[in-house]
Design a protein around this motif. Structure first.
Motif, PDB file in Angstrom:
ATOM      1  N   MET A 223       0.831  -1.193   0.000  1.00 40.66           N
ATOM      2  CA  MET A 223       0.000   0.000   0.000  1.00 40.66           C
ATOM      3  C   MET A 223       0.872   1.253   0.000  1.00 40.66           C
ATOM      4  N   ILE A 224       0.382   2.314  -0.639  1.00 37.01           N
ATOM      5  CA  ILE A 224       1.094   3.585  -0.659  1.00 37.01           C
ATOM      6  C   ILE A 224       0.229   4.665  -0.029  1.00 37.01           C
ATOM      7  N   ALA A 225       0.887   5.725   0.449  1.00 38.96           N
ATOM      8  CA  ALA A 225       0.163   6.822   1.085  1.00 38.96           C
ATOM      9  C   ALA A 225       0.901   8.127   0.825  1.00 38.96           C
ATOM     10  N   THR A 226       0.145   9.202   0.764  1.00 35.93           N
ATOM     11  CA  THR A 226       0.715  10.539   0.687  1.00 35.93           C
ATOM     12  C   THR A 226       0.086  11.378   1.785  1.00 35.93           C
ATOM     13  N   ILE A 227       0.930  12.034   2.579  1.00 34.55           N
ATOM     14  CA  ILE A 227       0.452  12.915   3.650  1.00 34.55           C
ATOM     15  C   ILE A 227       1.046  14.295   3.437  1.00 34.55           C
ATOM     16  N   SER A 228       0.173  15.297   3.328  1.00 32.45           N
ATOM     17  CA  SER A 228       0.613  16.668   3.099  1.00 32.45           C
ATOM     18  C   SER A 228       0.184  17.560   4.252  1.00 32.45           C
ATOM     19  N   ASN A 229       0.957  18.638   4.446  1.00 33.03           N
ATOM     20  CA  ASN A 229       0.581  19.610   5.478  1.00 33.03           C
ATOM     21  C   ASN A 229       1.053  21.012   5.094  1.00 33.03           C
ATOM     22  N   THR A 230       0.395  22.001   5.676  1.00 31.34           N
ATOM     23  CA  THR A 230       0.866  23.373   5.586  1.00 31.34           C
ATOM     24  C   THR A 230       0.480  24.106   6.857  1.00 31.34           C
ATOM     25  N   CYS A 231       1.286  25.127   7.204  1.00 33.84           N
ATOM     26  CA  CYS A 231       1.003  25.916   8.401  1.00 33.84           C
ATOM     27  C   CYS A 231       0.925  27.408   8.079  1.00 33.84           C
ATOM     28  N   ILE A 232       0.506  27.744   6.834  1.00 31.67           N
ATOM     29  CA  ILE A 232       0.483  29.149   6.443  1.00 31.67           C
ATOM     30  C   ILE A 232      -0.910  29.701   6.163  1.00 31.67           C
ATOM     31  N   ILE A 233      -1.940  28.851   6.156  1.00 38.91           N
ATOM     32  CA  ILE A 233      -3.256  29.397   5.823  1.00 38.91           C
ATOM     33  C   ILE A 233      -3.845  30.099   7.049  1.00 38.91           C
ATOM     34  N   PRO A 234      -4.498  31.252   6.848  1.00 43.73           N
ATOM     35  CA  PRO A 234      -4.976  32.048   7.980  1.00 43.73           C
ATOM     36  C   PRO A 234      -6.235  31.517   8.644  1.00 43.73           C
ATOM     37  N   ALA A 235      -6.985  30.644   7.972  1.00 43.83           N
ATOM     38  CA  ALA A 235      -8.234  30.131   8.548  1.00 43.83           C
ATOM     39  C   ALA A 235      -8.608  28.839   7.854  1.00 43.83           C
ATOM     40  N   GLY A 236      -9.536  28.095   8.490  1.00 45.25           N
ATOM     41  CA  GLY A 236     -10.068  26.888   7.869  1.00 45.25           C
ATOM     42  C   GLY A 236      -9.235  25.648   8.070  1.00 45.25           C
ATOM     43  N   GLU A 237      -8.724  25.440   9.290  1.00 50.43           N
ATOM     44  CA  GLU A 237      -7.890  24.266   9.565  1.00 50.43           C
ATOM     45  C   GLU A 237      -8.651  22.973   9.320  1.00 50.43           C
ATOM     46  N   GLN A 238      -7.974  22.026   8.688  1.00 47.13           N
ATOM     47  CA  GLN A 238      -8.556  20.713   8.428  1.00 47.13           C
ATOM     48  C   GLN A 238      -7.495  19.645   8.633  1.00 47.13           C
TER      49      GLN A 238
END
Length: 323
Positions: A223-238
């Motif tokens: 199985m393969i997986a991709t996990i992405s993240n960012t810490c720059i958006i001002p609102a709408g955390e998910q």
């Protein structure tokens, strides 16, 4: 009924949250609190029934015969607290991540194993109702791909924005998604990561963590997986983890699980408090010696930590890291 005498190290958000749960438990006496200063500890302890504040963990452990300790400090302030608990044979629950770098958790794990100490790590996603339901639904499905994400803004604490103190977003926050992937789908064997830098550091001269990243993972069984993240958006955390199977898609989030098949979409919402279930599992183990309800021991959490450390190493080197 046995009353457990518990100590708490760290008085930030996690310390406060755990203290509230512990003081509501009929079989727990939260006796002592250690903070980064005597003043902070005494102010925090004053809000609790019969608790005493300390500016030094050794003083706290010398003054009380504790059955268990909660360690809720930032990741860079780890090592001494765990070591003192290990030397005294005191079971502990420590918040994630285990540390901001790779070596210390491995050293502590050796000492924990040698002592046979009961431990728990704060990967509360494992205790969500939705996680239980997802495991049931996926038991007879063929997993091909997972997509995980943690999208939000950078917390204001100066330590979080320093790579050497937090480990960066993938280590400090997105570790929950890595751990949930491992818990449901199995062990990671290869890691390749690419990070983006420059936006947050242009806004905050103190910041040196990456703005965003994408990490590709290969798991046992193919199985393969991709996990992405960012810490720059001002609102709408998910934050969440999606599994793609031969029967459709399954989405896990803070709220619960959505099951998308060819014919229907069914939602299962989380109802219980995962932090409370985590607490009950740890306290049960301390009382009885039965660790079967603990879903993340220190040893297991080390496996998640190795994956997040491998992601940082891969982003730095540009190479695939094999575990």
């Amino acid at each position: 009924m046995m009353t457990l005498k518990v100590g708490l190290i760290g008085t930030g958000w996690f310390g406060d949250m755990h203290a509230k749960l512990l003081t509501q438990h009929k079989d727990v006496e939260l006796q002592a609190v250690t903070a980064s200063s005597q003043e902070k500890a005494e102010a925090f302890a004053a809000k609790l029934p019969n608790a005493k504040g300390y500016g030094d963990v050794q003083q706290m452990l010398d003054a009380h015969s504790l059955d268990a300790v909660y360690i809720c400090t930032p990741p860079f302030a780890r090592g001494n607290f765990e070591q003192q608990c290990i030397e005294r044979g005191i079971p502990f629950l420590v918040e994630k991540p285990l540390y901001s770098e790779a070596e210390l958790p491995e050293q502590l794990l050796e000492a924990i194993r040698a002592r046979g100490l009961i431990t728990s790590v704060g990967y509360h996603f494992r205790y969500m109702d939705g996680t239980d339901r997802a495991q049931e639904l996926l038991a007879n499905r063929q997993l091909a791909l997972a997509l995980g994400y943690w999208m939000g803004g950078a917390p204001g604490g100066t330590w979080w924005r320093r790579q050497e103190r937090s480990g960066g977003q993938f280590v400090e926050q997105t570790t929950h998604i890595v751990d949930l992937l491992r818990y449901i789908a199995g062990e990671v064997t290869e890691v390749y990561a690419a990070y983006h830098e420059g936006i947050l550091s242009s806004q905050d001269a103190n910041a040196n963590v990456a703005d965003a990243g994408t990490v590709t993972l290969k798991l046992e069984g193919g199985m393969i997986a991709t996990i992405s993240n960012t810490c720059i958006i001002p609102a709408g955390e998910q934050a969440g983890l999606h599994f793609y199977t031969n029967e459709g898609k399954l989405e896990i989030s803070h709220g619960g699980v959505k099951d998308f098949t060819a014919a229907t979409v069914i939602e299962y919402k989380n109802k219980s408090n995962p932090y409370e279930k985590q607490m009950e599992a740890f306290l049960h183990a301390v009382k009885t010696g039965d660790t079967s309800l603990i879903r993340s021991s220190y040893e297991d959490a080390c496996k998640t930590h190795r994956v997040t450390m491998a992601a940082n190493a891969s982003a730095l080197s540009g190479q695939v890291i094999k575990l």
